[in-house]
Design a protein around this motif. Structure first.
Motif, PDB file in Angstrom:
ATOM      1  N   LYS A 176     -26.706   7.991  32.353  1.00 54.67           N
ATOM      2  CA  LYS A 176     -25.876   6.792  31.903  1.00 54.67           C
ATOM      3  C   LYS A 176     -26.749   5.425  32.081  1.00 54.67           C
ATOM      4  CE  LYS A 176     -22.279   7.546  34.691  1.00 54.67           C
ATOM      5  NZ  LYS A 176     -20.906   7.510  35.281  1.00 54.67           N
ATOM      6  N   LYS A 177     -27.614   5.503  33.181  1.00 49.69           N
ATOM      7  CA  LYS A 177     -28.419   4.193  33.619  1.00 49.69           C
ATOM      8  C   LYS A 177     -29.201   3.973  32.363  1.00 49.69           C
ATOM      9  CE  LYS A 177     -28.602   4.641  38.508  1.00 49.69           C
ATOM     10  NZ  LYS A 177     -29.424   4.919  39.671  1.00 49.69           N
ATOM     11  N   TRP A 178     -29.817   5.022  31.720  1.00 46.93           N
ATOM     12  CA  TRP A 178     -30.561   4.945  30.476  1.00 46.93           C
ATOM     13  C   TRP A 178     -29.858   4.414  29.121  1.00 46.93           C
ATOM     14  CZ3 TRP A 178     -30.097   7.397  25.831  1.00 46.93           C
ATOM     15  CH2 TRP A 178     -31.293   7.168  24.743  1.00 46.93           C
ATOM     16  N   LEU A 179     -28.535   5.030  29.346  1.00 45.68           N
ATOM     17  CA  LEU A 179     -27.487   5.005  28.118  1.00 45.68           C
ATOM     18  C   LEU A 179     -27.267   3.239  27.835  1.00 45.68           C
ATOM     19  CD1 LEU A 179     -26.213   6.006  25.514  1.00 45.68           C
ATOM     20  CD2 LEU A 179     -24.341   6.587  26.822  1.00 45.68           C
ATOM     21  N   LEU A 180     -26.512   2.982  28.988  1.00 45.92           N
ATOM     22  CA  LEU A 180     -25.799   1.697  28.960  1.00 45.92           C
ATOM     23  C   LEU A 180     -26.630   0.452  28.314  1.00 45.92           C
ATOM     24  CD1 LEU A 180     -23.895   1.976  32.540  1.00 45.92           C
ATOM     25  CD2 LEU A 180     -22.887   2.022  29.992  1.00 45.92           C
ATOM     26  N   PRO A 181     -27.837   0.381  28.743  1.00 48.64           N
ATOM     27  CA  PRO A 181     -28.488  -0.961  28.103  1.00 48.64           C
ATOM     28  C   PRO A 181     -28.833  -0.913  26.775  1.00 48.64           C
ATOM     29  CG  PRO A 181     -29.747  -0.007  30.080  1.00 48.64           C
ATOM     30  CD  PRO A 181     -28.711   1.010  29.652  1.00 48.64           C
ATOM     31  N   ASN A 182     -28.554   0.601  26.048  1.00 50.50           N
ATOM     32  CA  ASN A 182     -28.786   0.730  24.799  1.00 50.50           C
ATOM     33  C   ASN A 182     -27.435   0.702  23.972  1.00 50.50           C
ATOM     34  OD1 ASN A 182     -31.685   1.461  24.072  1.00 50.50           O
ATOM     35  ND2 ASN A 182     -31.334   3.037  25.751  1.00 50.50           N
ATOM     36  N   VAL A 183     -26.308   0.440  24.572  1.00 51.63           N
ATOM     37  CA  VAL A 183     -25.005   0.112  24.140  1.00 51.63           C
ATOM     38  C   VAL A 183     -24.976  -1.104  23.226  1.00 51.63           C
ATOM     39  CG1 VAL A 183     -22.560   0.025  24.365  1.00 51.63           C
ATOM     40  CG2 VAL A 183     -23.960   1.788  25.481  1.00 51.63           C
ATOM     41  N   ASP A 184     -24.586  -1.191  22.277  1.00 44.69           N
ATOM     42  CA  ASP A 184     -24.600  -2.646  21.239  1.00 44.69           C
ATOM     43  C   ASP A 184     -23.333  -3.095  21.539  1.00 44.69           C
ATOM     44  OD1 ASP A 184     -25.141  -4.533  19.437  1.00 44.69           O
ATOM     45  OD2 ASP A 184     -25.406  -3.501  17.660  1.00 44.69           O
ATOM     46  N   THR A 185     -23.216  -4.069  22.337  1.00 45.79           N
ATOM     47  CA  THR A 185     -21.776  -4.735  22.601  1.00 45.79           C
ATOM     48  C   THR A 185     -21.483  -5.733  21.469  1.00 45.79           C
ATOM     49  OG1 THR A 185     -22.825  -6.435  24.155  1.00 45.79           O
ATOM     50  CG2 THR A 185     -21.963  -4.620  24.986  1.00 45.79           C
ATOM     51  N   ASN A 186     -22.442  -6.180  20.878  1.00 39.37           N
ATOM     52  CA  ASN A 186     -22.520  -7.010  19.323  1.00 39.37           C
ATOM     53  C   ASN A 186     -21.642  -6.294  18.397  1.00 39.37           C
ATOM     54  OD1 ASN A 186     -23.707  -9.245  20.440  1.00 39.37           O
ATOM     55  ND2 ASN A 186     -25.673  -8.560  20.108  1.00 39.37           N
ATOM     56  N   ALA A 187     -21.735  -4.955  18.549  1.00 40.95           N
ATOM     57  CA  ALA A 187     -20.800  -4.300  17.428  1.00 40.95           C
ATOM     58  C   ALA A 187     -19.453  -4.070  17.490  1.00 40.95           C
ATOM     59  CB  ALA A 187     -21.715  -2.626  17.310  1.00 40.95           C
ATOM     60  N   GLN A 188     -18.895  -4.471  18.484  1.00 40.69           N
ATOM     61  CA  GLN A 188     -17.512  -4.431  18.889  1.00 40.69           C
ATOM     62  C   GLN A 188     -16.717  -5.030  17.981  1.00 40.69           C
ATOM     63  OE1 GLN A 188     -17.932  -4.791  23.546  1.00 40.69           O
ATOM     64  NE2 GLN A 188     -15.876  -4.264  23.059  1.00 40.69           N
ATOM     65  N   LYS A 189     -17.167  -5.951  17.254  1.00 42.56           N
ATOM     66  CA  LYS A 189     -16.321  -6.800  16.263  1.00 42.56           C
ATOM     67  C   LYS A 189     -15.977  -5.828  15.230  1.00 42.56           C
ATOM     68  CE  LYS A 189     -15.668 -11.141  13.950  1.00 42.56           C
ATOM     69  NZ  LYS A 189     -16.412 -12.582  13.733  1.00 42.56           N
ATOM     70  N   GLU A 190     -17.425  -5.204  14.715  1.00 43.18           N
ATOM     71  CA  GLU A 190     -17.169  -4.362  13.477  1.00 43.18           C
ATOM     72  C   GLU A 190     -16.690  -3.128  13.844  1.00 43.18           C
ATOM     73  OE1 GLU A 190     -20.537  -1.658  10.919  1.00 43.18           O
ATOM     74  OE2 GLU A 190     -21.157  -3.085  12.384  1.00 43.18           O
ATOM     75  N   ASP A 191     -16.617  -2.683  14.861  1.00 42.54           N
ATOM     76  CA  ASP A 191     -16.123  -1.364  15.425  1.00 42.54           C
ATOM     77  C   ASP A 191     -14.338  -1.492  15.437  1.00 42.54           C
ATOM     78  OD1 ASP A 191     -16.018   1.590  16.234  1.00 42.54           O
ATOM     79  OD2 ASP A 191     -15.288   0.640  18.050  1.00 42.54           O
ATOM     80  N   GLY A 192     -14.054  -2.623  16.016  1.00 41.65           N
ATOM     81  CA  GLY A 192     -12.761  -2.809  16.170  1.00 41.65           C
ATOM     82  C   GLY A 192     -11.952  -2.562  17.280  1.00 41.65           C
ATOM     83  N   ARG A 193     -12.716  -1.682  18.265  1.00 40.26           N
ATOM     84  CA  ARG A 193     -12.223  -1.306  19.290  1.00 40.26           C
ATOM     85  C   ARG A 193     -12.396  -2.110  20.604  1.00 40.26           C
ATOM     86  NH1 ARG A 193      -8.511   2.375  17.570  1.00 40.26           N
ATOM     87  NH2 ARG A 193      -9.379   3.080  15.616  1.00 40.26           N
ATOM     88  N   LYS A 194     -11.756  -2.123  21.818  1.00 47.72           N
ATOM     89  CA  LYS A 194     -11.952  -2.840  22.833  1.00 47.72           C
ATOM     90  C   LYS A 194     -12.958  -2.499  23.879  1.00 47.72           C
ATOM     91  CE  LYS A 194      -6.631  -3.352  22.978  1.00 47.72           C
ATOM     92  NZ  LYS A 194      -5.564  -3.244  23.744  1.00 47.72           N
TER      93      LYS A 194
END
Length: 216
Positions: free
Chosen positions: A180-198
């Motif tokens: 999880k420590k490796w994965l979290l920095p690679n999560v793209d929070t900028n894509a939330q608008k495109e994805d439409g989820r919270k």
């Protein structure tokens, strides 16, 4: 082994399935290209949004995905569930451990843990997504592990266990925490608008039978 995974998360009203919904779910394993299917009501809520029912289909090739989410069989299943919202993620995937046929446990039940993170484009096209997940194979109780990425915003990580107790132990295992420590920095929070989820990571767990298209 190359394959494809189809994940459907649904917001279903009520906590029981009609007989027509059960029949529709069982028919999914009969669709050409589907190797096995699992489904069930979810029992975790912190990252599940309002999705309370999950479906995971393992398919033999990516060709089997073409038009699947709009197929008559699948849409009939969604209608029978009475779903009021859905999140669909499907893509080519790699099974790092597991097999297409036979039960995961002696009871025939399995616990499916599905994680759908919003991944950066670099991560979706890099081999790191698979190689980083390989450390999860060292956690006791992990019986089946698949991982995949697509052009859609969300990647998928699917882990199956023999029991809810094994899944619970997995959550706090040091190897999982390191992952999880490796994965979290690679999560793209900028894509939330495109994805439409919270939230940037949607995750659910459900206990279910596993229906194989091919007898063990």
């Amino acid at each position: 082994m190359g394959m494809a995974d189809f994940v459907g998360l649904f917001e279903v009203l009520g906590d029981t399935l009609s007989s027509s919904a059960v029949d529709a779910l069982q028919s999914l394993a009969k669709i050409p290209g589907v190797e096995d299917a699992s489904w069930g009501f979810t029992y975790t809520t912190s990252r599940s949004l309002n999705f309370n029912f999950g479906v995971n289909l393992r398919l033999s090739t990516t060709n089997s995905l073409n038009g699947f989410s709009e197929s008559t069989v699948f849409r009939s299943m969604v209608s029978a569930l009475g779903s009021v919202d859905e999140l669909i993620v499907c893509c080519e995937s790699t099974r790092l451990k597991g097999r297409a046929t036979g039960p995961i446990s002696s009871s025939g039940e399995c616990v499916t843990h599905i994680v759908l993170p919003l991944c950066t484009q670099a991560l979706r096209t890099a081999p790191d997504l698979q190689s980083a997940a390989e450390i999860l194979l060292d956690i006791p109780g992990v019986e089946d592990l698949s991982i995949g990425a697509s052009s859609a915003p969300r990647c998928l990580i699917i882990v199956r266990f023999t029991s809810a107790e094994a899944e619970e132990a997995y959550r706090d295992h040091p190897i999982h925490i390191d992952y999880k420590k490796w994965l979290l920095p690679n999560v793209d929070t900028n894509a939330q608008k495109e994805d439409g989820r919270k939230i940037p990571i949607v995750a659910v767990d459900f206990a279910s039978p596993r229906v194989s298209a091919v007898p063990p």
